[in-house]
Design an enzyme around this catalytic site. Structure first.
Site, PDB file in Angstrom:
ATOM      1  N   HIS A 157      -9.182   2.309  27.296  1.00  0.00           N
ATOM      2  CA  HIS A 157     -10.268   3.211  26.909  1.00  0.00           C
ATOM      3  C   HIS A 157     -11.406   2.477  26.212  1.00  0.00           C
ATOM      4  CE1 HIS A 157     -11.991   7.112  25.670  1.00  0.00           C
ATOM      5  NE2 HIS A 157     -12.307   6.495  24.537  1.00  0.00           N
ATOM      6  N   HIS A 200     -14.649   6.667  28.410  1.00  0.00           N
ATOM      7  CA  HIS A 200     -13.771   5.739  29.135  1.00  0.00           C
ATOM      8  C   HIS A 200     -14.577   5.003  30.212  1.00  0.00           C
ATOM      9  CE1 HIS A 200      -9.474   4.815  30.175  1.00  0.00           C
ATOM     10  NE2 HIS A 200     -10.087   4.353  31.258  1.00  0.00           N
ATOM     11  N   CYS A 208      -8.932  11.901  25.840  1.00  0.00           N
ATOM     12  CA  CYS A 208      -9.700  11.458  27.010  1.00  0.00           C
ATOM     13  C   CYS A 208      -8.927  11.752  28.302  1.00  0.00           C
ATOM     14  CB  CYS A 208      -9.981   9.962  26.906  1.00  0.00           C
ATOM     15  SG  CYS A 208     -10.800   9.287  28.376  1.00  0.00           S
ATOM     16  N   CYS A 262      -7.722   8.466  30.441  1.00  0.00           N
ATOM     17  CA  CYS A 262      -6.659   7.569  30.001  1.00  0.00           C
ATOM     18  C   CYS A 262      -5.364   7.931  30.729  1.00  0.00           C
ATOM     19  CB  CYS A 262      -6.460   7.674  28.489  1.00  0.00           C
ATOM     20  SG  CYS A 262      -7.794   6.947  27.520  1.00  0.00           S
ATOM     21  N   HIS A 265     -15.825   4.066  33.434  1.00  0.00           N
ATOM     22  CA  HIS A 265     -15.641   4.666  34.755  1.00  0.00           C
ATOM     23  C   HIS A 265     -16.989   4.769  35.469  1.00  0.00           C
ATOM     24  CE1 HIS A 265     -17.201   8.176  32.605  1.00  0.00           C
ATOM     25  NE2 HIS A 265     -17.381   8.769  33.779  1.00  0.00           N
TER      26      HIS A 265
END
Length: 352
Positions: free
Chosen positions: A116, A167, A70, A73, A169
């Site tokens: 995450h 993730h 990811c 992260c 966001h």
């Protein structure tokens, strides 16, 4: 809140927002990145009067990487990511694959937490307040760019929405124009003001909803309700009770109460469809007044606009989604299968 601005290897800006004032952010991006090249272009549709961003470079953007790859992260050892440091509270950075860039605006990514496997709903009130402060700061900074007329902070959550990175966001789009949806609100605002001799349409809507049956929850400084003509199966509008045009206008009392109210809303969304259901996909969108001129909207100023957040899901019932088919996509006429009154009732039933 401590703010630290730095640059990634390809020249993009990255900003750390930290809860502790003594946090040091001096990690260097060790990736061998070339400077980002974008092909973003805004084209005007002369028939509809709206705009379309053409951004062919986005075809190569990261798409559902494994969790251990990811890019949102923190960097750990030789596993390099968009965030050079080994931990963070909240991070904002220029999108590597922006829909808008240069004279066509700007796109940023907001990472809510370094965890995450978390979600916005799992944040603490302190963490959620830091995200609010980051949204506010970015609204202020982006509003001063000469190419920017409107700032839009939002979160897409869930693969059903089209999210390609798991993730937690969100994003911020800084548009070089007033968006079509905001323009519609401003026209309605102007017409109502003229027809009523000066009344504010947002104030009238909030007053009417608070006196009705679609209120979901209410605090001292914020109120959430399902609107009378909700477009989506479960849709909630969250308003500060004191009208302000944007996030910058919120006073400390409203900022302090916001995390508690908003986190409760998100947690109720995850309980709508019962135990054992996957997390509810949603879009959460802040509506702020444009920073450009409003001359085309007769008699309306920025202060007439009301900051508010719209939260909605495309899931209409367990295992079924609301698709934007012929009427919605072809004619912009929504058909909602869930009565707004029932949606509000359900969102009250699943209170903590």
């Amino acid at each position: 809140m401590k703010k630290t601005s730095t640059r990634l290897a390809d020249g993009r800006e990255l900003i750390y927002y930290d809860l502790r004032d003594d946090t040091v952010r001096d990690a260097v991006d060790r990736r061998p990145l070339e400077r980002t090249v974008t092909t973003s272009e805004v084209r005007r549709d002369v028939l509809l009067g709206d705009a379309v961003a053409i951004a062919s470079h986005r075809q190569g953007r990261t798409y559902h990487p494994p969790a251990d790859q990811c890019p949102l992260c923190p960097t750990t050892g030789d596993r390099l990511s968009e965030i050079p440091d080994s931990s963070y509270d909240v991070v904002v950075f220029e999108n590597r694959f922006p829909s808008l860039a240069g004279d066509s605006g700007r796109c940023e990514v907001v990472c809510f937490t370094s965890d995450h496997d978390a979600s916005f709903a799992s944040l603490t009130e302190e963490q959620a307040r830091l995200v609010l402060d980051a949204w506010t700061d970015r609204t202020s900074e982006l509003s001063h760019l000469p190419s920017v007329e409107q700032v839009f902070c939002f979160e897409n959550r869930g693969e059903e929405i089209g999210v390609t990175l798991g993730h937690p966001h969100g994003q911020i789009y800084a548009y070089p124009f007033t968006t079509p949806r905001t323009s519609l609100m401003l026209r309605s605002l102007a017409a109502h003001k003229e027809a009523t001799g000066g009344e504010n349409l947002f104030d009238s809507v909030l007053e009417s909803e608070l006196a009705g049956e679609r209120v979901v929850l209410e605090g001292e400084h914020w109120a959430a309700f399902v609107p009378y003509a909700a477009h989506w199966p479960y849709e909630v509008h969250l308003y500060p009770k004191r009208r302000v045009p944007d996030l910058l206008g919120l006073d400390e009392a409203a900022r302090t109460e916001f995390p508690k109210v908003y986190l409760e809303l998100l947690r109720r969304f995850d309980r709508i469809f019962g135990e054992g259901e996957p997390p509810t996909p949603y879009i959460s969108a802040w509506h702020q007044a444009p920073f450009g001129t409003l001359e085309e909207f007769d008699g309306v100023s920025r202060d007439d606009f009301a900051l508010h957040l719209e939260l909605f899901t495309i899931r209409r019932t367990s295992g079924k989604l609301k698709f934007l088919a012929g009427s919605e996509s072809g004619m912009s006429v929504f058909i909602n299968d869930v009565p707004p009154e029932r949606a509000a009732e359900r969102l009250r039933e699943v209170a903590s």
